[in-house]
Design a protein around this motif. Structure first.
Motif, PDB file in Angstrom:
ATOM      1  N   PRO A 113       6.713  -7.574   2.254  1.00  0.00           N
ATOM      2  CA  PRO A 113       5.407  -7.347   1.624  1.00  0.00           C
ATOM      3  C   PRO A 113       4.329  -8.169   2.327  1.00  0.00           C
ATOM      4  N   ILE A 114       3.183  -7.558   2.601  1.00  0.00           N
ATOM      5  CA  ILE A 114       2.154  -8.278   3.361  1.00  0.00           C
ATOM      6  C   ILE A 114       1.533  -9.405   2.558  1.00  0.00           C
ATOM      7  N   GLY A 115       1.715  -9.392   1.231  1.00  0.00           N
ATOM      8  CA  GLY A 115       1.261 -10.519   0.424  1.00  0.00           C
ATOM      9  C   GLY A 115       1.959 -11.810   0.798  1.00  0.00           C
ATOM     10  N   PRO A 122      -5.224  -7.311  -3.569  1.00  0.00           N
ATOM     11  CA  PRO A 122      -4.944  -6.575  -4.803  1.00  0.00           C
ATOM     12  C   PRO A 122      -3.434  -6.370  -4.955  1.00  0.00           C
ATOM     13  N   PRO A 123      -2.926  -6.332  -6.187  1.00  0.00           N
ATOM     14  CA  PRO A 123      -1.471  -6.341  -6.407  1.00  0.00           C
ATOM     15  C   PRO A 123      -0.701  -5.273  -5.646  1.00  0.00           C
ATOM     16  N   ARG A 124      -1.135  -4.018  -5.744  1.00  0.00           N
ATOM     17  CA  ARG A 124      -0.349  -2.963  -5.116  1.00  0.00           C
ATOM     18  C   ARG A 124      -0.391  -3.083  -3.596  1.00  0.00           C
ATOM     19  N   LEU A 125      -1.545  -3.443  -3.052  1.00  0.00           N
ATOM     20  CA  LEU A 125      -1.652  -3.614  -1.607  1.00  0.00           C
ATOM     21  C   LEU A 125      -0.765  -4.753  -1.127  1.00  0.00           C
ATOM     22  N   SER A 126      -0.641  -5.795  -1.905  1.00  0.00           N
ATOM     23  CA  SER A 126       0.153  -6.952  -1.484  1.00  0.00           C
ATOM     24  C   SER A 126       1.624  -6.599  -1.303  1.00  0.00           C
ATOM     25  N   TRP A 127       2.091  -5.508  -1.941  1.00  0.00           N
ATOM     26  CA  TRP A 127       3.487  -5.095  -1.819  1.00  0.00           C
ATOM     27  C   TRP A 127       3.709  -4.120  -0.681  1.00  0.00           C
ATOM     28  N   ALA A 128       2.643  -3.629  -0.059  1.00  0.00           N
ATOM     29  CA  ALA A 128       2.807  -2.748   1.100  1.00  0.00           C
ATOM     30  C   ALA A 128       3.407  -3.529   2.262  1.00  0.00           C
ATOM     31  N   THR A 129       4.091  -2.829   3.156  1.00  0.00           N
ATOM     32  CA  THR A 129       4.671  -3.464   4.338  1.00  0.00           C
ATOM     33  C   THR A 129       3.927  -3.024   5.591  1.00  0.00           C
ATOM     34  N   LEU A 130       4.057  -3.805   6.639  1.00  0.00           N
ATOM     35  CA  LEU A 130       3.447  -3.424   7.908  1.00  0.00           C
ATOM     36  C   LEU A 130       4.045  -2.125   8.432  1.00  0.00           C
ATOM     37  N   ASN A 131       5.322  -1.919   8.199  1.00  0.00           N
ATOM     38  CA  ASN A 131       5.951  -0.661   8.604  1.00  0.00           C
ATOM     39  C   ASN A 131       5.232   0.523   7.964  1.00  0.00           C
ATOM     40  N   GLN A 132       4.966   0.426   6.655  1.00  0.00           N
ATOM     41  CA  GLN A 132       4.273   1.507   5.955  1.00  0.00           C
ATOM     42  C   GLN A 132       2.832   1.660   6.448  1.00  0.00           C
ATOM     43  N   LEU A 133       2.141   0.554   6.646  1.00  0.00           N
ATOM     44  CA  LEU A 133       0.747   0.616   7.073  1.00  0.00           C
ATOM     45  C   LEU A 133       0.616   1.234   8.461  1.00  0.00           C
ATOM     46  N   LEU A 134       1.479   0.830   9.383  1.00  0.00           N
ATOM     47  CA  LEU A 134       1.391   1.306  10.761  1.00  0.00           C
ATOM     48  C   LEU A 134       1.886   2.731  10.929  1.00  0.00           C
ATOM     49  N   SER A 138       2.063   4.327   3.491  1.00  0.00           N
ATOM     50  CA  SER A 138       1.852   3.364   2.402  1.00  0.00           C
ATOM     51  C   SER A 138       1.383   4.018   1.120  1.00  0.00           C
ATOM     52  N   GLY A 139       0.858   5.254   1.209  1.00  0.00           N
ATOM     53  CA  GLY A 139       0.264   5.912   0.050  1.00  0.00           C
ATOM     54  C   GLY A 139      -1.212   5.656  -0.108  1.00  0.00           C
ATOM     55  N   LEU A 140      -1.825   4.927   0.826  1.00  0.00           N
ATOM     56  CA  LEU A 140      -3.274   4.701   0.784  1.00  0.00           C
ATOM     57  C   LEU A 140      -4.028   5.985   1.084  1.00  0.00           C
ATOM     58  N   ARG A 141      -5.128   6.199   0.401  1.00  0.00           N
ATOM     59  CA  ARG A 141      -5.984   7.324   0.760  1.00  0.00           C
ATOM     60  C   ARG A 141      -6.857   6.944   1.944  1.00  0.00           C
ATOM     61  N   ASP A 142      -7.436   7.937   2.575  1.00  0.00           N
ATOM     62  CA  ASP A 142      -8.163   7.709   3.818  1.00  0.00           C
ATOM     63  C   ASP A 142      -9.660   7.636   3.585  1.00  0.00           C
ATOM     64  N   THR A 143     -10.291   6.803   4.374  1.00  0.00           N
ATOM     65  CA  THR A 143     -11.747   6.735   4.412  1.00  0.00           C
ATOM     66  C   THR A 143     -12.138   5.976   5.673  1.00  0.00           C
ATOM     67  N   ALA A 144     -13.385   6.056   6.046  1.00  0.00           N
ATOM     68  CA  ALA A 144     -13.932   5.272   7.155  1.00  0.00           C
ATOM     69  C   ALA A 144     -15.426   5.146   6.937  1.00  0.00           C
ATOM     70  N   THR A 161     -11.082  -5.070  -1.018  1.00  0.00           N
ATOM     71  CA  THR A 161     -11.644  -4.091  -1.966  1.00  0.00           C
ATOM     72  C   THR A 161     -10.687  -2.926  -2.212  1.00  0.00           C
ATOM     73  N   LEU A 162      -9.550  -2.898  -1.513  1.00  0.00           N
ATOM     74  CA  LEU A 162      -8.612  -1.776  -1.632  1.00  0.00           C
ATOM     75  C   LEU A 162      -7.724  -1.991  -2.855  1.00  0.00           C
ATOM     76  N   GLY A 163      -8.307  -1.756  -4.021  1.00  0.00           N
ATOM     77  CA  GLY A 163      -7.599  -1.965  -5.273  1.00  0.00           C
ATOM     78  C   GLY A 163      -6.501  -0.938  -5.499  1.00  0.00           C
ATOM     79  N   ASP A 164      -5.797  -1.102  -6.617  1.00  0.00           N
ATOM     80  CA  ASP A 164      -4.664  -0.223  -6.903  1.00  0.00           C
ATOM     81  C   ASP A 164      -5.078   1.246  -6.963  1.00  0.00           C
ATOM     82  N   GLU A 165      -6.315   1.511  -7.350  1.00  0.00           N
ATOM     83  CA  GLU A 165      -6.790   2.901  -7.453  1.00  0.00           C
ATOM     84  C   GLU A 165      -6.941   3.544  -6.072  1.00  0.00           C
ATOM     85  N   PHE A 166      -6.830   2.756  -4.998  1.00  0.00           N
ATOM     86  CA  PHE A 166      -6.965   3.288  -3.654  1.00  0.00           C
ATOM     87  C   PHE A 166      -5.673   3.929  -3.162  1.00  0.00           C
TER      88      PHE A 166
END
Length: 466
Positions: A113-115, A122-134, A138-144, A161-166
């Motif tokens: 976990p990157i946390g 944010p809690p949910r982001l802290s449990w994501a892994t670099l493997n998932q992010l790269l 990870s389940g993150l929605r996209d934006t730029a 700012t990437l809260g659980d709702e992201f």
């Protein structure tokens, strides 16, 4: 000075070439530079792109570097191989190389976990892994966001700012391209390296590779020859974007300044197991991990995502590719590592990755003809019951974005005020038939663990069925 559109057309046809001496000594098949020139000039004109630069690599050596058109329609300064462009998402392979390099040194674990490394997420982001992010799983929605803050603190502020709702999907549930995953991976690298992301990239990647002009910092990039970003709207001529788009909070996903000469050094090292100029400048395991499949990309052809690279095959040849699009610029990088051949294309108009030019150049690098465009498969009839199984609203948020509806006995695709007929082209493969289009725009329906349709996949991104 401002130029008349006719002058711009003449400038767009100007070619500044720097062909390596080795090009004339290459064995058969010969380097057909004219074929590349013709494709580039035709595509520049057709897409109204002011300028572009290209590098072609064969047998692990740069055989062609060329500039086409102009760096700015206002100055008419020609593009050369040294001209810097802002790349867009081809940046992701560089960010991935930094992060995986840190993992090879034991400074991070890709499945932790990157946390573990970054506080106050944010809690949910802290449990994501670099493997998932790269790997975009990870389940993150996209934006730029193209315009934002310019200081180093912006990256941490943006990621937090990437809260659980992201999150719109569970970890590992589906591949869905997400720029915020790379912002976050860049922040992990920043914290672990103990210096700002831009400086970590400079010290740990650019300098060892001899990428002397590559940088994330606009105030450094502007001291070198720099292609200005252009936007083109409607029938108007392309215009320089003012102010230039910049947002340090998004840098790791798509904002490096580089040129075809610097990028050729990265590409050659990558295809040579990390060796460049007789030195091991990238760990071999970084290359292996980046170019291994980590996620299946939904589609009609077998395609996977590694770390910062799409993995596919073309008539038996393994390809590693990535495109980039951002405000003012477009880019594409394609490698055939088993043949030690590659193509790099950079352009200075929003979204102009010059795909036809890239295909022509890769065909020259590989000594063969480009693959013909596959025929459109015949439409497969759908019964009403089948259409109803697909009908529903799909989105990355709780607000419907796309709807599949059954209207007048047909399945239709509704987005905003537009309603377009849908045709079935294969197993969970569909097309949107736009008026006047030569081919349908494809999308895919992805089932969940229970076999029911859970996601609509289109343009690299998944939308959850609501």
């Amino acid at each position: 000075m401002t130029r008349h559109p006719l002058q711009l057309m003449v400038l767009a046809a100007t070619v500044v070439a720097a062909v390596s001496a080795g090009a004339v000594q290459q064995a058969s098949p010969p380097i057909d530079i004219g074929r590349i020139d013709a494709a580039a000039l035709e595509e520049l004109t057709a897409t109204r792109t002011p300028g572009a630069a290209i590098a072609v690599i064969r047998d692990g050596k740069v055989i062609v570097t060329k500039g086409y058109g102009v760096s700015s329609i206002e100055t008419g300064v020609p593009v050369t191989p040294e001209t810097l462009f802002r790349l867009g998402s081809t940046t992701k392979m560089l960010t991935a190389a930094l992060v995986v390099g840190l993992a090879e040194e034991g400074k991070v674990q890709l499945d932790a976990p990157i946390g573990t490394y970054v506080p106050d997420l944010p809690p949910r982001l802290s449990w994501a892994t670099l493997n998932q992010l790269l790997s975009h799983t990870s389940g993150l929605r996209d934006t730029a966001t193209m315009f934002g803050l310019h200081d180093d603190a912006a990256l941490g502020q943006t990621v937090r700012t990437l809260g659980d709702e992201f999150f719109f999907a569970g970890p590992g549930e589906v591949y869905s391209y997400a720029n915020p995953g790379y912002w976050t991976a860049g922040l992990v690298a920043e914290v672990v390296a103990g210096k700002p992301y831009a400086d970590a990239m400079r010290d740990r990647l650019f300098e060892p590779l001899g990428m002397k002009r590559s940088t994330f910092r606009p105030t450094l990039a502007m001291t070198y020859p720099l292609a200005q970003g252009h936007e083109q709207a409607g029938a108007a001529p392309p215009a320089v974007i003012r102010p230039a788009a910049d947002n340090a909070g998004n840098w790791p996903a798509g904002s490096v300044f580089s040129n075809v000469e610097d990028l050729s050094r990265f590409v050659i090292a990558f295809m040579n197991g990390g060796v460049l100029d007789g030195r091991q400048v990238l760990p071999a395991r970084v290359v292996a991990r980046m170019s291994s499949p980590h996620a299946e990309i939904p589609g009609s052809e077998p395609t996977s995502y590694g770390f910062g690279l799409e993995l596919s095959t073309d008539r038996g040849i393994r390809l590693l590719t990535h495109g980039g699009s951002r405000s003012g610029y477009g880019s594409s990088i394609a490698m055939a590592p088993d043949r030690r051949a590659a193509v790099i294309v950079l352009a200075n108009r929003t979204g102009s990755g010059m795909p036809r030019t890239a295909r022509a150049a890769m065909a020259v690098a590989l000594g063969r003809e480009p693959a013909p465009e596959p025929p459109v498969p015949p439409e497969i009839p759908m019964a009403q019951a089948e259409m109803r199984r697909y009908a529903g609203a799909y989105s990355q948020t709780e607000k419907p974005d796309i709807e599949l509806l059954v209207q007048d006995g047909r399945l239709v695709f509704k987005q905003g005020s537009s309603t377009i007929p849908v045709v079935k082209l294969g197993d969970r493969r569909f097309g949107i038939v736009r008026p006047g289009a030569a081919r349908p725009q494809e999308f895919f329906l992805v089932p969940g663990a229970d076999g029911n349709i859970r996601f609509l996949f289109r343009g690299g991104r998944a939308s959850k069925r609501l």
